[in-house]
Design an enzyme around this catalytic site. Structure first.
Site, PDB file in Angstrom:
ATOM      1  N   GLU A 135       0.728  -7.652  15.114  1.00 44.59           N
ATOM      2  CA  GLU A 135       1.769  -8.566  15.621  1.00 44.59           C
ATOM      3  C   GLU A 135       1.508  -8.902  17.098  1.00 44.59           C
ATOM      4  O   GLU A 135       1.722 -10.039  17.531  1.00 44.59           O
ATOM      5  CB  GLU A 135       3.155  -7.931  15.448  1.00 44.59           C
ATOM      6  CG  GLU A 135       4.287  -8.839  15.852  1.00 44.59           C
ATOM      7  CD  GLU A 135       5.652  -8.252  15.511  1.00 44.59           C
ATOM      8  OE1 GLU A 135       6.144  -8.504  14.403  1.00 44.59           O
ATOM      9  OE2 GLU A 135       6.217  -7.530  16.365  1.00 44.59           O
TER      10      GLU A 135
ATOM     11  N   VAL B  72       0.856  -1.187   0.000  1.00 44.02           N
ATOM     12  CA  VAL B  72       0.000   0.000   0.000  1.00 44.02           C
ATOM     13  C   VAL B  72       0.896   1.242   0.000  1.00 44.02           C
ATOM     14  O   VAL B  72       1.908   1.286   0.714  1.00 44.02           O
ATOM     15  CB  VAL B  72      -0.945  -0.023   1.228  1.00 44.02           C
ATOM     16  CG1 VAL B  72      -1.801   1.231   1.282  1.00 44.02           C
ATOM     17  CG2 VAL B  72      -1.820  -1.262   1.191  1.00 44.02           C
TER      18      VAL B  72
HETATM   19  C1  UD2 Z   1       6.908  -5.245  11.920  1.00 44.97           C
HETATM   20  C2  UD2 Z   1       6.441  -6.568  11.339  1.00 44.97           C
HETATM   21  C3  UD2 Z   1       5.164  -6.337  10.548  1.00 44.97           C
HETATM   22  C4  UD2 Z   1       4.095  -5.744  11.436  1.00 44.97           C
HETATM   23  C5  UD2 Z   1       4.633  -4.469  12.095  1.00 44.97           C
HETATM   24  C6  UD2 Z   1       3.711  -3.975  13.171  1.00 44.97           C
HETATM   25  C7  UD2 Z   1       8.182  -8.198  10.797  1.00 44.97           C
HETATM   26  C8  UD2 Z   1       9.392  -8.437  10.003  1.00 44.97           C
HETATM   27  N1  UD2 Z   1       7.518  -7.079  10.502  1.00 44.97           N
HETATM   28  O1  UD2 Z   1       7.350  -4.558  10.751  1.00 44.97           O
HETATM   29  O2  UD2 Z   1       4.682  -7.535   9.979  1.00 44.97           O
HETATM   30  O3  UD2 Z   1       3.692  -6.691  12.384  1.00 44.97           O
HETATM   31  O4  UD2 Z   1       5.892  -4.669  12.722  1.00 44.97           O
HETATM   32  O5  UD2 Z   1       2.564  -3.434  12.646  1.00 44.97           O
HETATM   33  O6  UD2 Z   1       7.798  -8.985  11.601  1.00 44.97           O
HETATM   34  N2  UD2 Z   1       2.556  -1.797   4.632  1.00 44.97           N
HETATM   35  C9  UD2 Z   1       2.247  -1.164   3.416  1.00 44.97           C
HETATM   36  N3  UD2 Z   1       2.308   0.195   3.347  1.00 44.97           N
HETATM   37  C10 UD2 Z   1       2.655   0.981   4.398  1.00 44.97           C
HETATM   38  C11 UD2 Z   1       2.972   0.353   5.628  1.00 44.97           C
HETATM   39  C12 UD2 Z   1       2.923  -1.032   5.703  1.00 44.97           C
HETATM   40  O7  UD2 Z   1       1.930  -1.839   2.442  1.00 44.97           O
HETATM   41  O8  UD2 Z   1       2.693   2.223   4.245  1.00 44.97           O
HETATM   42  C13 UD2 Z   1       2.465  -3.268   4.716  1.00 44.97           C
HETATM   43  C14 UD2 Z   1       3.624  -3.954   3.991  1.00 44.97           C
HETATM   44  O9  UD2 Z   1       3.195  -5.183   3.518  1.00 44.97           O
HETATM   45  C15 UD2 Z   1       4.645  -4.124   5.098  1.00 44.97           C
HETATM   46  C16 UD2 Z   1       3.721  -4.455   6.284  1.00 44.97           C
HETATM   47  O10 UD2 Z   1       2.552  -3.662   6.088  1.00 44.97           O
HETATM   48  O11 UD2 Z   1       5.543  -5.170   4.771  1.00 44.97           O
HETATM   49  C17 UD2 Z   1       4.310  -4.148   7.672  1.00 44.97           C
HETATM   50  O12 UD2 Z   1       4.718  -2.814   7.748  1.00 44.97           O
HETATM   51  P1  UD2 Z   1       6.234  -2.423   8.049  1.00 44.97           P
HETATM   52  O13 UD2 Z   1       7.104  -3.354   7.293  1.00 44.97           O
HETATM   53  O14 UD2 Z   1       6.425  -0.983   7.812  1.00 44.97           O
HETATM   54  O15 UD2 Z   1       6.308  -2.709   9.586  1.00 44.97           O
HETATM   55  P2  UD2 Z   1       7.617  -3.063  10.476  1.00 44.97           P
HETATM   56  O16 UD2 Z   1       8.862  -2.950   9.674  1.00 44.97           O
HETATM   57  O17 UD2 Z   1       7.548  -2.280  11.728  1.00 44.97           O
END
Ligand code: UD2
Length: 333
Positions: free
Chosen positions: A282, A103
């Site tokens: 999560e 997204v």
């Molecule tokens: C962690 C987790 C993630 C989620 C999050 C808490 C791992 C490696 N990652 O990642 O799964 O649980 O913490 O919410 O365990 N996304 C979009 N557009 C955006 C934001 C997010 O498409 O603007 C989707 C995308 O598929 C992304 C996922 O949501 O891979 C998780 O978002 P993140 O990767 O930014 O979150 P992160 O790195 O904190």
């Protein structure tokens, strides 16, 4: 002495006949006939498919735990025979599926994710990838092997990344309810990641969770579980098993449907009370896995992070989150 000897004999005979009938019914319903067994065996293309080097019962990985306290396998390189497992699951003609959300600016990760999935994710199996995005025009066209396909589904944008991440459970629930009869297994994966090594049939199970690479060596007291009792994701001191990541989980469609439905309704009920768990879905996933116990646990080989040095017990990185500039790609900070 029997008062009515003739009646006793009749009753005994009748009982014996009923017993015989019941036994016959049990055998015909529960035991496979020789013909049935021959049919099953004829599905083996060749017994060679099931041949592999002699398994050891005394030697194996000793540097890591490969069984959870509730006896679920913990999958590490060196604990399974990939070709044997593939042969077993090929006989079952399984249909795999996977979801990935991209997204807003996260569409930039799709190309690498999809291309590396072609190289490493269930190679040789039928795989249906579902891409959820608010920018369908940005989904790259990636050459897929025969039997593999991709479907794009539109989802709304959001100005909060927390909302995007957490709402995945809602869309996953809808998808699995629609596809219950179509696919056998599903994995739900973060898009900002790439495959680097085999991710295959060894990962299959009823309910599958992945150990978070950031916490698998830590004491439970350090896990970033949701600690406020007012949230439905709450896990108290001394509670919990492992810390699982939200970036990869899966299982049969039925199990993932239960998980997604529960996490979604708990997340929404929290939201109505103006509560958001520490790590959104999560946190809810961790609560769910603690109560329901995954039947298979995947080691952090199945979700590493590019910025982390490889620890000695990590013999292979199969899937890893790319290093990203959060401020540049998320809609909010
Ligand atoms: C962690 C987790 C993630 C989620 C999050 C808490 C791992 C490696 N990652 O990642 O799964 O649980 O913490 O919410 O365990 N996304 C979009 N557009 C955006 C934001 C997010 O498409 O603007 C989707 C995308 O598929 C992304 C996922 O949501 O891979 C998780 O978002 P993140 O990767 O930014 O979150 P992160 O790195 O904190």
């Amino acid at each position: 002495m029997a008062l009515f000897p003739g009646r006793t004999v009749t009753v005994t005979l009748l009982s014996a006949m009923v017993l015989l009938l019941l036994t016959y019914n049990y055998i015909t319903q529960n035991c496979r006939s020789h013909k049935q067994m021959k049919n099953e065996l004829s599905h083996l293309e060749s017994p060679d498919d099931l041949q592999y080097k002699q398994p050891s019962i005394t030697n194996g990985r000793t540097d890591v735990v490969s069984l959870s306290p509730w006896l679920a396998p913990v999958v590490w390189e060196g604990t399974f025979e990939p070709l044997l497992l593939d042969s077993v699951f090929k006989l079952q003609n399984i249909s795999m599926s996977a979801t990935v959300f991209a997204v807003g600016k996260y569409t930039m990760f799709l190309k690498d994710f999809l291309e590396t999935a072609e190289q490493h994710f269930f190679v040789g199996f039928s795989v249906h990838m579902y891409v959820f995005t608010d920018r369908p025009e940005d989904v790259p066209s990636v050459k897929m092997a025969p039997g593999r396909q991709l479907t794009v589904r539109a989802v709304p944008s959001s100005d909060r990344w927390q909302q995007i991440s957490a709402r995945r459970m809602e869309f996953i629930q809808t998808l699995v309810e629609e596809k219950l009869q179509e696919h056998d297994f599903i994995f739900c994966l973060d898009v900002d990641s790439k495959f680097h090594g085999r991710w295959g049939t060894e990962s299959l199970g009823g309910l599958v969770a992945v150990l978070h690479p950031g916490y698998y060596r830590d004491d439970r007291s350090k896990f970033p579980y949701e600690r406020r009792p007012e949230s439905r994701a709450y896990i108290g001191p001394g509670e919990g098993d492992f810390y699982y990541c939200g970036g990869a989980f899966g299982g049969t469609l039925r199990e993932v449907q239960r998980l997604a439905k529960t996490c979604r309704s708990n997340f929404e009920a929290d939201a109505e009370e103006k509560v958001e768990a520490a790590w959104q879905e999560e946190s809810h996933l961790n609560r769910y896995m603690w109560v329901n116990k995954p039947s298979k646990v995947l080691s952090p080989e199945y979700l590493w992070q590019d910025f982390k040095e490889k620890n000695p017990e990590i013999h292979i990185v199969r899937f890893s989150g790319v290093t990203k500039n959060y401020a540049a790609i998320r809609p909010n900070v």
